[in-house]
Write a protein that holds these residues in place. Structure first.
Motif, short mmCIF file in Angstrom:
data_model
loop_
_atom_site.label_atom_id
_atom_site.label_comp_id
_atom_site.label_asym_id
_atom_site.label_seq_id
_atom_site.Cartn_x
_atom_site.Cartn_y
_atom_site.Cartn_z
N SER A 223 0.84 -1.19 0.00
CA SER A 223 0.00 0.00 0.00
C SER A 223 0.89 1.25 0.00
O SER A 223 2.10 1.16 0.15
CB SER A 223 -0.93 -0.01 1.22
N TYR A 224 0.25 2.41 -0.17
CA TYR A 224 0.99 3.67 -0.15
C TYR A 224 0.13 4.71 0.56
O TYR A 224 -1.08 4.54 0.73
CB TYR A 224 1.38 4.11 -1.56
N LEU A 225 0.75 5.80 0.99
CA LEU A 225 0.04 6.86 1.70
C LEU A 225 -0.97 7.54 0.78
O LEU A 225 -0.68 7.79 -0.39
CB LEU A 225 1.02 7.90 2.23
N ASP A 226 -2.15 7.83 1.33
CA ASP A 226 -3.16 8.56 0.56
C ASP A 226 -2.58 9.86 0.02
O ASP A 226 -1.90 10.59 0.74
CB ASP A 226 -4.37 8.88 1.43
N GLY A 227 -2.84 10.14 -1.23
CA GLY A 227 -2.38 11.37 -1.83
C GLY A 227 -0.95 11.35 -2.32
O GLY A 227 -0.51 12.28 -2.97
N ALA A 228 -0.21 10.29 -2.01
CA ALA A 228 1.19 10.20 -2.46
C ALA A 228 1.21 9.92 -3.97
O ALA A 228 0.44 9.11 -4.47
CB ALA A 228 1.92 9.09 -1.71
N PRO A 229 2.09 10.60 -4.69
CA PRO A 229 2.19 10.34 -6.13
C PRO A 229 2.81 8.96 -6.37
O PRO A 229 3.57 8.45 -5.55
CB PRO A 229 3.11 11.44 -6.63
N TYR A 230 2.45 8.36 -7.47
CA TYR A 230 3.06 7.10 -7.87
C TYR A 230 3.10 7.03 -9.39
O TYR A 230 2.40 7.78 -10.07
CB TYR A 230 2.28 5.89 -7.31
N THR A 231 3.97 6.19 -9.90
CA THR A 231 4.03 5.96 -11.34
C THR A 231 3.68 4.51 -11.61
O THR A 231 3.97 3.63 -10.81
CB THR A 231 5.43 6.26 -11.92
N LEU A 232 3.06 4.28 -12.73
CA LEU A 232 2.71 2.94 -13.16
C LEU A 232 3.15 2.80 -14.61
O LEU A 232 2.84 3.65 -15.44
CB LEU A 232 1.21 2.70 -13.03
N ALA A 233 3.91 1.75 -14.87
CA ALA A 233 4.42 1.54 -16.22
C ALA A 233 4.20 0.09 -16.64
O ALA A 233 4.12 -0.80 -15.80
CB ALA A 233 5.92 1.85 -16.28
N ILE A 234 4.08 -0.12 -17.93
CA ILE A 234 4.06 -1.47 -18.48
C ILE A 234 5.51 -1.80 -18.80
O ILE A 234 6.09 -1.25 -19.73
CB ILE A 234 3.17 -1.56 -19.73
N LYS A 235 6.12 -2.63 -17.97
CA LYS A 235 7.55 -2.97 -18.11
C LYS A 235 7.74 -3.91 -19.28
O LYS A 235 8.72 -3.81 -20.01
CB LYS A 235 8.07 -3.58 -16.83
N SER A 236 6.85 -4.87 -19.43
CA SER A 236 6.98 -5.81 -20.53
C SER A 236 5.59 -6.12 -21.06
O SER A 236 4.65 -6.32 -20.29
CB SER A 236 7.73 -7.05 -20.06
N ALA A 237 5.45 -6.08 -22.35
CA ALA A 237 4.18 -6.32 -23.01
C ALA A 237 4.34 -7.45 -24.04
O ALA A 237 5.46 -7.75 -24.44
CB ALA A 237 3.70 -5.04 -23.68
N PRO A 238 3.23 -8.04 -24.44
CA PRO A 238 3.34 -9.14 -25.42
C PRO A 238 3.89 -8.70 -26.74
O PRO A 238 3.83 -7.58 -27.11
CB PRO A 238 1.90 -9.62 -25.56
#
Length: 90
Positions: free
Chosen positions: A75-90
């Motif tokens: 989990s992460y703190l409410d309101g904290a920024p985060y990044t989400l990436a697709i590291k590997s795709a088909p």
């Protein structure tokens, strides 16, 4: 409970859709969602450049696409920024 919905459609030979939402708890949130993809498709998601989650669309049944729920374990703190990436795709 607030929810965001993000649809990520990577430009690939196979169409892969990712629906991401987060459910808030007091002071902490988790990143979860549903992975929609052709059966047998595998992608690796990466949160904040370190937490990785490998998702594989189940190949059960007679459907061409499957819907697979997922949740990042940390989990992460409410309101904290985060990044989400697709590291590997088909």
């Amino acid at each position: 409970m607030s929810k965001f919905k993000i649809i990520i459609l990577p430009i690939l030979v196979l169409s892969v859709a990712l629906q991401i939402s987060y459910a808030q708890t007091p002071k902490r949130s988790v990143l979860d969602g549903v992975f929609y993809a052709p059966k047998g498709t595998t992608v690796v998601l990466q949160k904040d450049g370190r937490d990785e989650l490998t998702l594989t669309a189940s190949s059960n049944g007679n459907v061409d696409f499957s819907s697979n729920p997922f949740k990042f374990p940390n989990s992460y703190l409410d309101g904290a920024p985060y990044t989400l990436a697709i590291k590997s795709a088909p």
